[in-house]
Design an enzyme around this catalytic site. Structure first.
Site, PDB file in Angstrom:
ATOM      1  N   LYS A 157       0.866  -1.189   0.000  1.00  0.00           N
ATOM      2  CA  LYS A 157       0.000   0.000   0.000  1.00  0.00           C
ATOM      3  C   LYS A 157       0.894   1.227   0.000  1.00  0.00           C
ATOM      4  CE  LYS A 157      -4.454   0.966   0.170  1.00  0.00           C
ATOM      5  NZ  LYS A 157      -5.533   0.181  -0.446  1.00  0.00           N
TER       6      LYS A 157
HETATM    7  P1  NAD Z   1     -13.343   7.288  -3.194  1.00  0.00           P
HETATM    8  O1  NAD Z   1     -12.341   8.315  -2.833  1.00  0.00           O
HETATM    9  O2  NAD Z   1     -13.683   7.051  -4.617  1.00  0.00           O
HETATM   10  O3  NAD Z   1     -14.728   7.592  -2.426  1.00  0.00           O
HETATM   11  C1  NAD Z   1     -14.813   7.700  -1.027  1.00  0.00           C
HETATM   12  C2  NAD Z   1     -16.225   8.097  -0.635  1.00  0.00           C
HETATM   13  O4  NAD Z   1     -16.355   8.073   0.795  1.00  0.00           O
HETATM   14  C3  NAD Z   1     -16.644   9.504  -1.067  1.00  0.00           C
HETATM   15  O5  NAD Z   1     -18.029   9.538  -1.352  1.00  0.00           O
HETATM   16  C4  NAD Z   1     -16.358  10.344   0.197  1.00  0.00           C
HETATM   17  O6  NAD Z   1     -17.130  11.547   0.236  1.00  0.00           O
HETATM   18  C5  NAD Z   1     -16.784   9.353   1.276  1.00  0.00           C
HETATM   19  N1  NAD Z   1     -16.165   9.552   2.589  1.00  0.00           N
HETATM   20  C6  NAD Z   1     -14.870   9.797   2.852  1.00  0.00           C
HETATM   21  N2  NAD Z   1     -14.687   9.873   4.189  1.00  0.00           N
HETATM   22  C7  NAD Z   1     -15.895   9.671   4.760  1.00  0.00           C
HETATM   23  C8  NAD Z   1     -16.367   9.638   6.087  1.00  0.00           C
HETATM   24  N3  NAD Z   1     -15.535   9.822   7.133  1.00  0.00           N
HETATM   25  N4  NAD Z   1     -17.684   9.408   6.302  1.00  0.00           N
HETATM   26  C9  NAD Z   1     -18.521   9.212   5.262  1.00  0.00           C
HETATM   27  N5  NAD Z   1     -18.140   9.223   3.984  1.00  0.00           N
HETATM   28  C10 NAD Z   1     -16.845   9.462   3.738  1.00  0.00           C
HETATM   29  O7  NAD Z   1     -12.800   5.932  -2.502  1.00  0.00           O
HETATM   30  P2  NAD Z   1     -13.089   4.433  -2.969  1.00  0.00           P
HETATM   31  O8  NAD Z   1     -12.066   4.033  -3.961  1.00  0.00           O
HETATM   32  O9  NAD Z   1     -14.534   4.259  -3.237  1.00  0.00           O
HETATM   33  O10 NAD Z   1     -12.713   3.636  -1.615  1.00  0.00           O
HETATM   34  C11 NAD Z   1     -13.635   3.538  -0.537  1.00  0.00           C
HETATM   35  C12 NAD Z   1     -13.185   2.422   0.376  1.00  0.00           C
HETATM   36  O11 NAD Z   1     -13.132   1.180  -0.352  1.00  0.00           O
HETATM   37  C13 NAD Z   1     -11.786   2.588   0.977  1.00  0.00           C
HETATM   38  O12 NAD Z   1     -11.775   2.010   2.263  1.00  0.00           O
HETATM   39  C14 NAD Z   1     -10.899   1.765   0.048  1.00  0.00           C
HETATM   40  O13 NAD Z   1      -9.701   1.336   0.670  1.00  0.00           O
HETATM   41  C15 NAD Z   1     -11.828   0.601  -0.236  1.00  0.00           C
HETATM   42  N6  NAD Z   1     -11.529  -0.145  -1.480  1.00  0.00           N
HETATM   43  C16 NAD Z   1     -11.458   0.490  -2.683  1.00  0.00           C
HETATM   44  C17 NAD Z   1     -11.222  -0.247  -3.832  1.00  0.00           C
HETATM   45  C18 NAD Z   1     -11.218   0.370  -5.201  1.00  0.00           C
HETATM   46  O14 NAD Z   1     -11.147  -0.386  -6.197  1.00  0.00           O
HETATM   47  N7  NAD Z   1     -11.324   1.677  -5.336  1.00  0.00           N
HETATM   48  C19 NAD Z   1     -11.004  -1.640  -3.739  1.00  0.00           C
HETATM   49  C20 NAD Z   1     -11.094  -2.257  -2.487  1.00  0.00           C
HETATM   50  C21 NAD Z   1     -11.374  -1.501  -1.368  1.00  0.00           C
END
Ligand code: NAD
Length: 399
Positions: free
Chosen positions: A96
């Site tokens: 990471k």
């Molecule tokens: P992103 O940046 O695209 O979106 C994040 C979302 O969460 C946004 O809508 C933001 O406004 C909201 N947010 C942020 N902090 C917040 C809080 N404290 N309370 C409520 N809402 C909040 O991120 P993403 O890529 O969708 O990732 C989201 C989660 O999924 C993370 O934990 C990431 O590690 C995990 N994840 C992502 C992927 C991927 O392919 N992008 C894969 C596996 C896991």
């Protein structure tokens, strides 16, 4: 400190002491100051890259670009990647990276410059672009991955690129596709409900949250609440997911509206069938876990529940589909992108969806069968993943 509870796991599987030592801390890591001139001033941020374990392959894991990210969080997320790749049998290790800054305060070109400098810095320290393969995570997106590719000129050095820049059709929505499939399997197996009768609340409307909503909505699930970092919307009759997706802004912000507002705290306590935290980590903890009223939790985000929350939810009899299983669709699709980049083969969107769903079905069934009626799914998933890592390290002669 490790995320995995090795004491608990040692009662289920055999973990030789040297293997436990190797898994309890990252294999290697670097922290550095990312500093570059931006306009009239200097940009400065702490950055980290962590390789947790590479016994099964090169370190794979996204880049988090967030104002609150820490080294400890980066280590935890790298450990989760080692477990996720082992559980889903993807030929990668766990890694990471993080950049501690607010991407919302940067222009597109400023962010491009920071990503380029990040690549230059890790090139100096690691055998990059060979032994760490980034992907998008919170605060980074396919464009950022295209910028990285532009620096390395090696298509397999990064995944999550836009399809027209060497990316994979279906990668962008793959994590959400997998989460939706996990919800379907969990609804049937754990709460015995057909999807058409299921209600869901989803925290986060970025990459994972928005696509999870879209695919669940397509399957007939009533999405009653959605939020971004500033708050959310609630409608017990079901929200207009397609309309919201059309107007979502970069960074995962819902379109502005005061109608049907709900706070993030209230969303987490809604009496829905499925609660899907799909935003940041540790949003359910010892303080608010008791107020959770969902029948089932499916972790779209990484590490959205603390260990204290886990214990409280287990006492309440609320099953949790853990992150390393529920959100594994992204790394399965990343594997297809990486393999295609190395071999020059092409993959269609439907093939990506099929691979993500097949892996989810197979892995979910394996975890649920291993868990039986008594063991939490997280413990079962950890046990299977750690077993695989222990054997991979032994095969490599690491202990
Ligand atoms: P992103 O940046 O695209 O979106 C994040 C979302 O969460 C946004 O809508 C933001 O406004 C909201 N947010 C942020 N902090 C917040 C809080 N404290 N309370 C409520 N809402 C909040 O991120 P993403 O890529 O969708 O990732 C989201 C989660 O999924 C993370 O934990 C990431 O590690 C995990 N994840 C992502 C992927 C991927 O392919 N992008 C894969 C596996 C896991």
């Amino acid at each position: 400190m490790s995320i995995v509870d090795f004491d608990r796991l040692s009662k289920i599987i055999e973990i030789p002491a040297p293997a436990r030592q190797l898994l309890a801390r990252p294999e290697k890591q670097i922290s550095f100051a990312l500093s570059l001139p931006l306009g009239d001033s200097f940009f400065y941020a702490d950055a980290h890259v962590v390789y947790h374990n590479t016994a099964r392959g090169v370190a794979k894991g996204g880049i988090r670009f967030h104002p609150d990210v820490t080294l400890e969080e980066t280590q935890n997320l790298a450990e989760l990647m080692s477990l996720k790749t082992a559980l889903t049998n993807m030929p990668f290790g766990g890694g990471k990276a993080s950049i501690k800054a607010d991407p919302e305060k940067l222009t597109l070109l400023e962010k491009d410059s920071i990503i380029k400098e990040f690549v230059h810095m890790i090139r100096k320290e690691f055998f990059y672009p060979i032994d760490y393969i980034p992907a998008p995570d919170m605060g980074t997106n396919p464009r950022d991955m295209a910028i990285i590719y532009g620096e390395t000129h090696i298509p397999e050095s990064v995944t999550g690129k836009p399809p027209r820049n060497g990316g994979l059709p279906g990668r962008r929505e793959a994590t959400g596709r997998g989460v939706a499939r996990a919800v379907e399997m969990a609804a049937e197996r754990l709460i015995s409900k057909p999807l058409a009768e299921v209600t869901a609340a989803v925290q986060g409307f970025g990459n994972v949250g928005s696509w999870t909503c879209k695919f669940l909505h397509d399957k007939g699930v009533r999405i009653v609440a959605i939020s971004d970092i500033e708050g959310g919307r609630y409608d017990e009759n079901g929200l207009d997911v397609a309309g919201l997706m059309e107007h979502v802004t970069p960074g995962g912000y819902l379109p502005e509206s005061q109608a049907n507002a709900i706070s993030n705290a209230d969303l987490l306590a809604l009496p829905v069938d499925v609660l899907i935290p799909a935003a940041s980590g540790e949003v359910v903890d010892g303080e608010n876990a008791d107020s959770v009223s969902a029948k089932l939790i499916v972790e779209g985000a990484n590490h959205p529940l603390t260990a204290e929350a886990d214990a409280i939810l287990a006492d309440k009899g609320i099953p949790v589909v853990p992150d390393i299983l529920a959100n594994s669709g992204g790394v399965v699709a990343s594997y297809l992108e990486w393999r295609g980049a190395k071999s020059g083969t092409m993959t269609k969107q439907q093939e990506t969806y099929q691979a993500v769903e097949e892996n989810m079905c197979e892995t979910f069934t394996r975890v649920a069968d291993f868990a039986g009626d008594e063991m939490p799914l997280r413990t079962a998933a950890w046990a299977l993943a750690v077993q695989e890592l222990v054997e991979a390290m032994a095969d490599k002669g690491w202990y």
